[in-house]
Motif scaffolding. Structure first.
Motif, PDB file in Angstrom:
ATOM      1  N   LEU A  25      42.057  36.839  43.454  1.00 49.45           N
ATOM      2  CA  LEU A  25      41.964  38.203  42.967  1.00 49.45           C
ATOM      3  C   LEU A  25      41.426  38.157  41.547  1.00 49.45           C
ATOM      4  O   LEU A  25      41.928  37.388  40.715  1.00 49.45           O
ATOM      5  CB  LEU A  25      43.356  38.850  42.990  1.00 49.45           C
ATOM      6  CG  LEU A  25      43.454  40.327  42.659  1.00 49.45           C
ATOM      7  CD1 LEU A  25      42.823  41.163  43.768  1.00 49.45           C
ATOM      8  CD2 LEU A  25      44.899  40.735  42.452  1.00 49.45           C
ATOM      9  N   LYS A  26      40.390  38.962  41.274  1.00 47.30           N
ATOM     10  CA  LYS A  26      39.779  39.001  39.945  1.00 47.30           C
ATOM     11  C   LYS A  26      39.626  40.448  39.506  1.00 47.30           C
ATOM     12  O   LYS A  26      39.455  41.343  40.340  1.00 47.30           O
ATOM     13  CB  LYS A  26      38.396  38.350  39.970  1.00 47.30           C
ATOM     14  CG  LYS A  26      38.424  36.879  40.270  1.00 47.30           C
ATOM     15  CD  LYS A  26      37.017  36.323  40.306  1.00 47.30           C
ATOM     16  CE  LYS A  26      37.045  34.853  40.712  1.00 47.30           C
ATOM     17  NZ  LYS A  26      35.705  34.342  40.935  1.00 47.30           N
ATOM     18  N   THR A  27      39.657  40.644  38.188  1.00 52.79           N
ATOM     19  CA  THR A  27      39.373  41.970  37.650  1.00 52.79           C
ATOM     20  C   THR A  27      37.873  42.224  37.754  1.00 52.79           C
ATOM     21  O   THR A  27      37.093  41.297  38.001  1.00 52.79           O
ATOM     22  CB  THR A  27      39.785  42.085  36.177  1.00 52.79           C
ATOM     23  OG1 THR A  27      38.949  41.224  35.388  1.00 52.79           O
ATOM     24  CG2 THR A  27      41.259  41.737  35.972  1.00 52.79           C
ATOM     25  N   VAL A  33      42.929  36.572  38.157  1.00 49.09           N
ATOM     26  CA  VAL A  33      44.313  37.038  38.123  1.00 49.09           C
ATOM     27  C   VAL A  33      45.212  36.155  38.985  1.00 49.09           C
ATOM     28  O   VAL A  33      46.329  35.817  38.600  1.00 49.09           O
ATOM     29  CB  VAL A  33      44.401  38.510  38.590  1.00 49.09           C
ATOM     30  CG1 VAL A  33      45.849  38.986  38.637  1.00 49.09           C
ATOM     31  CG2 VAL A  33      43.559  39.411  37.695  1.00 49.09           C
ATOM     32  N   TYR A  69      39.967  45.766  41.284  1.00 46.45           N
ATOM     33  CA  TYR A  69      39.991  44.318  41.486  1.00 46.45           C
ATOM     34  C   TYR A  69      39.030  43.952  42.612  1.00 46.45           C
ATOM     35  O   TYR A  69      38.730  44.771  43.483  1.00 46.45           O
ATOM     36  CB  TYR A  69      41.400  43.847  41.856  1.00 46.45           C
ATOM     37  CG  TYR A  69      42.420  44.107  40.769  1.00 46.45           C
ATOM     38  CD1 TYR A  69      42.674  43.142  39.804  1.00 46.45           C
ATOM     39  CD2 TYR A  69      43.104  45.307  40.702  1.00 46.45           C
ATOM     40  CE1 TYR A  69      43.601  43.386  38.798  1.00 46.45           C
ATOM     41  CE2 TYR A  69      44.030  45.556  39.704  1.00 46.45           C
ATOM     42  CZ  TYR A  69      44.269  44.588  38.753  1.00 46.45           C
ATOM     43  OH  TYR A  69      45.170  44.833  37.748  1.00 46.45           O
TER      44      TYR A  69
END
Length: 125
Positions: A25-27, A33, A69
């Motif tokens: 999971l990434k912004t 994240v 996200y």
């Protein structure tokens, strides 16, 4: 912190002895994240034959701050203590998280508890 399920369907064109499924999971700014895979989680996946089709479900409790996200998913083969990517999909899904009942600052909700354990009145002099 609602739970979200992500499913991937994979068709294999060659045999994979030690299969690893992974998710991250990434912004929207690319800040990493969270990431985990079946190898980290001690989930044993049987080898897969060529022409096989598998479906894998990732279930995540979304204890993250409100915002946008991106979910990355990947399949790898674990050989000699190294994960060798077979296929990755970056930005696989866009997820918008809304604020819930709990308020906090930052990227993740660490479910803090706090209590005052002592109070003493200090006299002057």
């Amino acid at each position: 912190g609602k739970r979200m399920d992500f499913y991937i369907k994979v068709k294999f064109f060659s045999e994979i002895e030690s299969l690893v499924y992974g998710i991250s999971l990434k912004t929207v700014d690319g800040v990493y994240v969270y990431g985990e895979n079946t190898q980290f989680n001690n989930v044993s996946i049987d080898s897969v034959q060529a022409s096989s089709v598998t479906v894998c479900k990732f279930s995540l409790e979304m204890n993250v701050g409100p915002g946008h996200y991106f979910v990355d998913i990947g399949v790898a083969e674990h050989m000699q203590n190294i994960d060798h990517p077979v296929d990755n999909r970056l930005g696989f899904v866009h997820v918008e998280v809304f604020s819930g009942k709990r308020r906090f600052d930052g990227l993740v909700d660490l479910k803090m508890s706090v209590e005052e354990v002592s109070r003493v009145k200090v006299s002057k002099g």
